[in-house]
Design a protein around this motif. Sequence first.
Motif, PDB file in Angstrom:
ATOM      1  N   ASP A 285      53.573  58.768  10.506  1.00  0.00           N
ATOM      2  CA  ASP A 285      53.963  57.368  10.694  1.00  0.00           C
ATOM      3  C   ASP A 285      52.761  56.438  10.775  1.00  0.00           C
ATOM      4  N   GLY A 286      51.551  56.979  10.603  1.00  0.00           N
ATOM      5  CA  GLY A 286      50.337  56.178  10.662  1.00  0.00           C
ATOM      6  C   GLY A 286      49.688  56.139  12.019  1.00  0.00           C
ATOM      7  N   SER A 287      50.355  56.670  13.048  1.00  0.00           N
ATOM      8  CA  SER A 287      49.764  56.723  14.381  1.00  0.00           C
ATOM      9  C   SER A 287      48.564  57.665  14.381  1.00  0.00           C
ATOM     10  N   LYS A 288      47.575  57.338  15.229  1.00  0.00           N
ATOM     11  CA  LYS A 288      46.355  58.141  15.293  1.00  0.00           C
ATOM     12  C   LYS A 288      46.265  58.850  16.639  1.00  0.00           C
ATOM     13  N   VAL A 289      45.833  60.094  16.588  1.00  0.00           N
ATOM     14  CA  VAL A 289      45.698  60.902  17.794  1.00  0.00           C
ATOM     15  C   VAL A 289      44.339  61.581  17.779  1.00  0.00           C
ATOM     16  N   VAL A 290      43.657  61.531  18.905  1.00  0.00           N
ATOM     17  CA  VAL A 290      42.435  62.317  19.066  1.00  0.00           C
ATOM     18  C   VAL A 290      42.753  63.376  20.120  1.00  0.00           C
ATOM     19  N   LEU A 291      42.722  64.626  19.712  1.00  0.00           N
ATOM     20  CA  LEU A 291      43.087  65.742  20.580  1.00  0.00           C
ATOM     21  C   LEU A 291      41.834  66.305  21.224  1.00  0.00           C
ATOM     22  N   ASN A 292      41.796  66.288  22.550  1.00  0.00           N
ATOM     23  CA  ASN A 292      40.621  66.782  23.262  1.00  0.00           C
ATOM     24  C   ASN A 292      40.597  68.305  23.252  1.00  0.00           C
ATOM     25  N   ALA A 293      39.521  68.863  23.800  1.00  0.00           N
ATOM     26  CA  ALA A 293      39.333  70.308  23.808  1.00  0.00           C
ATOM     27  C   ALA A 293      40.451  71.027  24.575  1.00  0.00           C
ATOM     28  N   ASN A 294      40.716  72.266  24.178  1.00  0.00           N
ATOM     29  CA  ASN A 294      41.683  73.119  24.883  1.00  0.00           C
ATOM     30  C   ASN A 294      43.025  72.416  25.020  1.00  0.00           C
TER      31      ASN A 294
END
Length: 332
Positions: A133-142
Amino acid sequence: MKNAINKELIFNYFSGNATALEKDLIEQWSADASAREQLFIWLLEWENQNIQYSADVDRAITRHFSRLDELPAETESTAMRPMLAFAVKGKSWLVAAAVTLMLLSGGWLAREHVRYEIYTTSFGQIQRLVLPDGSKVVLNANSTLRVPRFGFGKTTREVYMTGEADFSITHTTTHQKFIVHTEKNFDVEVLGTEFNVYARPRRSRVVLNKGKVKLHYLKGSETDQIVMRPGDLVTFDAPGHASVKQTANPANYSAWKAHRFVFENESLREICNLFEDNFGMEIRIPDSTLAAQTISGSFTALNAEELFEILTDDSGLSYSRSEDGKVITLDY
């Protein structure tokens, strides 16, 4: 044959009520790549309507392959050849998830990978994602994020996460809600906003940078809500009690995206917990007085070792490692 295959027939097949002739038609039809994709779309819809199917996945898969084993050798070879050829040449996520994982990992895991695109980060790793849908996610460690493969951005915008992630949600013309589900008895409901969700075993929090979100959380045996405004920081203690306060710099809670770590009167014990959660490092502080000492400041580091060296140097602390190097002990 294509016209003979419809959702009603496939649903009947999933229920185990298809005739031998219908099963033959479905076997031939599902050898095609586009047909197999439609098959698993209908499978998802059928499962949502028949939740009890989850208990019978393994049996259904066993029944399916048992039937193939009962076919005459020539027929079996003919039936399996298109599927195997497609698995080798097509390189489709559908075959990888629906066939390989069913064979290697069992029904439940296969179904999870059919239903969801699953993103997982290891210790010290950060992953940047752009959702359909164009949303952005930054996934942290673990951390882990599960995104529905089918209907995301159309019929649903619900994701499931563990660990920590920073979200920048795209607003849709239909004002469709975006919901982040956690395993910590709270969900985050948004329309279009930027926020950080931290859901680790020891504690949980949500920090709102822009926009407005609504938290749904379990308060005792009942569900409660908190509407957050920019700058709000909501923390949950171990029993799940929520507290709200304002923070002047909400962006500091997402600084890890740029390998920057900002501490505001964080105790050494809490910082050691961060090392364990994000980097898998075990740091012990035998002295309770030392563990309670606080650190404030902004520190940039590309990895755990660099951050640890900066913190110990600035604090004038010494440390020792265990013989196997897995445990670090802090001291004055």
